[in-house]
Design an enzyme around this catalytic site. Structure first.
Site, PDB file in Angstrom:
ATOM      1  N   ARG A  47      21.702  26.242  38.976  1.00  0.00           N
ATOM      2  CA  ARG A  47      21.037  25.943  37.718  1.00  0.00           C
ATOM      3  C   ARG A  47      21.293  27.090  36.736  1.00  0.00           C
ATOM      4  O   ARG A  47      21.531  28.229  37.142  1.00  0.00           O
ATOM      5  CB  ARG A  47      19.519  25.774  37.938  1.00  0.00           C
ATOM      6  CG  ARG A  47      19.142  24.608  38.831  1.00  0.00           C
ATOM      7  CD  ARG A  47      19.405  23.281  38.172  1.00  0.00           C
ATOM      8  NE  ARG A  47      19.006  22.148  39.001  1.00  0.00           N
ATOM      9  CZ  ARG A  47      19.804  21.505  39.835  1.00  0.00           C
ATOM     10  NH1 ARG A  47      21.073  21.904  39.972  1.00  0.00           N
ATOM     11  NH2 ARG A  47      19.371  20.491  40.538  1.00  0.00           N
ATOM     12  N   ASN A  99      13.631  23.980  36.398  1.00  0.00           N
ATOM     13  CA  ASN A  99      14.385  25.138  35.940  1.00  0.00           C
ATOM     14  C   ASN A  99      13.766  25.806  34.715  1.00  0.00           C
ATOM     15  O   ASN A  99      13.812  27.029  34.576  1.00  0.00           O
ATOM     16  CB  ASN A  99      15.826  24.721  35.640  1.00  0.00           C
ATOM     17  CG  ASN A  99      16.763  25.903  35.607  1.00  0.00           C
ATOM     18  OD1 ASN A  99      16.580  26.867  36.338  1.00  0.00           O
ATOM     19  ND2 ASN A  99      17.772  25.835  34.749  1.00  0.00           N
ATOM     20  N   LYS A 143       7.989  15.952  41.869  1.00  0.00           N
ATOM     21  CA  LYS A 143       8.831  15.270  40.898  1.00  0.00           C
ATOM     22  C   LYS A 143       9.108  13.820  41.293  1.00  0.00           C
ATOM     23  O   LYS A 143       9.956  13.166  40.692  1.00  0.00           O
ATOM     24  CB  LYS A 143      10.157  16.021  40.737  1.00  0.00           C
ATOM     25  CG  LYS A 143      10.003  17.444  40.218  1.00  0.00           C
ATOM     26  CD  LYS A 143      11.367  18.076  40.033  1.00  0.00           C
ATOM     27  CE  LYS A 143      11.248  19.512  39.570  1.00  0.00           C
ATOM     28  NZ  LYS A 143      12.577  20.122  39.342  1.00  0.00           N
ATOM     29  N   PRO A 153      13.037  16.428  32.849  1.00  0.00           N
ATOM     30  CA  PRO A 153      11.897  16.059  33.697  1.00  0.00           C
ATOM     31  C   PRO A 153      11.531  17.163  34.681  1.00  0.00           C
ATOM     32  O   PRO A 153      12.371  17.624  35.448  1.00  0.00           O
ATOM     33  CB  PRO A 153      12.408  14.810  34.428  1.00  0.00           C
ATOM     34  CG  PRO A 153      13.506  14.281  33.577  1.00  0.00           C
ATOM     35  CD  PRO A 153      14.152  15.488  32.979  1.00  0.00           C
ATOM     36  N   GLU A 154      10.295  17.605  34.634  1.00  0.00           N
ATOM     37  CA  GLU A 154       9.763  18.542  35.611  1.00  0.00           C
ATOM     38  C   GLU A 154       8.414  17.984  36.051  1.00  0.00           C
ATOM     39  O   GLU A 154       8.061  16.849  35.723  1.00  0.00           O
ATOM     40  CB  GLU A 154       9.661  19.945  35.017  1.00  0.00           C
ATOM     41  CG  GLU A 154      11.004  20.432  34.486  1.00  0.00           C
ATOM     42  CD  GLU A 154      11.167  21.942  34.458  1.00  0.00           C
ATOM     43  OE1 GLU A 154      10.340  22.642  35.077  1.00  0.00           O
ATOM     44  OE2 GLU A 154      12.119  22.420  33.827  1.00  0.00           O
TER      45      GLU A 154
END
Length: 258
Positions: free
Chosen positions: A247, A162, A51, A2-3
């Site tokens: 990340r 990311n 988000k 999910p972004e």
């Protein structure tokens, strides 16, 4: 993963199912909001902020965040859920539809007038109606941390995850450790804005223009594989503002020199 684009698609899906309808089922399965009952209230809208998902129901907002694994599904009444019931964290039903949030990392019910408490810290939203490119550039350019970290900080710009940080830095030829203040920030933000808008209507993100499985990414998830431009093996490491927020980072040492 999910972004920002994933969350905006989820908001549109939920809004289509719920907007303008009275709530017939409201079941929140997390401490703090488990006793909230908005049955009978009307769903005004469902919007994304970075988000974060904001379901505005009556005078209240159901706030959720997908984090890494979360998702919202829409079902017909009586339809079998596609995930185990114990993973459900929130259920909002109306006549003709039932929406279920699975594996949500953040769920709470709060007065809509207090939304700034949960999203007021966010920077300009790449997909929002109030997108302010100049302000996003100002915030990132003032950040002395590595460019990859600065782009992921939702206080600078809301919506990049990311995957986007890795891919846009590759396309710009920027090593992820380069201080954000030292890169061409206007060009990076403009490119990221184009990327996320191009991917918004797509069922699968692509950054290379090739929609075939395994061909959509330049560097993300491709550690050790040859660079699609020069053939140099892609390198990988971890980077973050803190040890707990690291990340995976991918780059081509030839196309993105230190």
């Amino acid at each position: 993963m999910p972004e920002g684009d994933t969350v905006h698609r989820a908001a549109a899906k939920l809004s289509s199912a719920l907007k303008g309808r009275a709530v017939t089922r409201f079941d929140i399965r997390v401490p703090g909001s488990a006793t909230a009952d908005l049955r009978g209230e009307t769903v005004h809208e469902v919007v994304a902020r970075g988000k974060h998902l904001l379901e505005r129901i009556g005078a209240y907002t159901l706030h959720s965040h997908l984090k890494m694994e979360g998702r919202w599904d829409v079902y017909r009444p009586g339809e079998r859920w596609r995930r185990p019931a114990f993973k459900a964290r929130a259920i909002v039903g109306v006549t003709g539809a039932e929406t279920v949030g699975f594996d949500l990392a953040m769920v709470e019910v709060l007065p809509t007038a207090e939304e700034d408490r949960v999203v007021g810290h966010l920077g300009p939203d790449l997909l929002g109606p109030d997108w302010n490119e100049a302000e996003a550039v100002r915030r990132v350019a003032a950040d002395t941390r590595p460019a990859h970290v600065a782009l992921l900080d939702q206080r600078n710009v809301a919506g990049f995850g990311n995957v986007y940080a890795n891919e846009l830095l590759f396309v710009r030829g920027v090593h992820p450790m380069t201080p954000a203040a030292d890169i061409d920030v206007p060009a990076a933000i403009a490119l990221g804005h184009r990327m996320i808008h191009a991917n918004l209507p797509r069922p699968e993100r692509t950054f290379t223009g090739d929609n075939r499985p395994g061909r959509r990414m330049w560097v993300y998830g491709r550690a050790g594989a040859p660079c699609r431009r020069c053939g140099t093996p892609i390198r990988a490491s971890a980077l973050g503002a803190t040890a707990t927020s690291e990340r995976d980072v991918y780059w081509c040492p030839t196309c993105q020199p230190e």
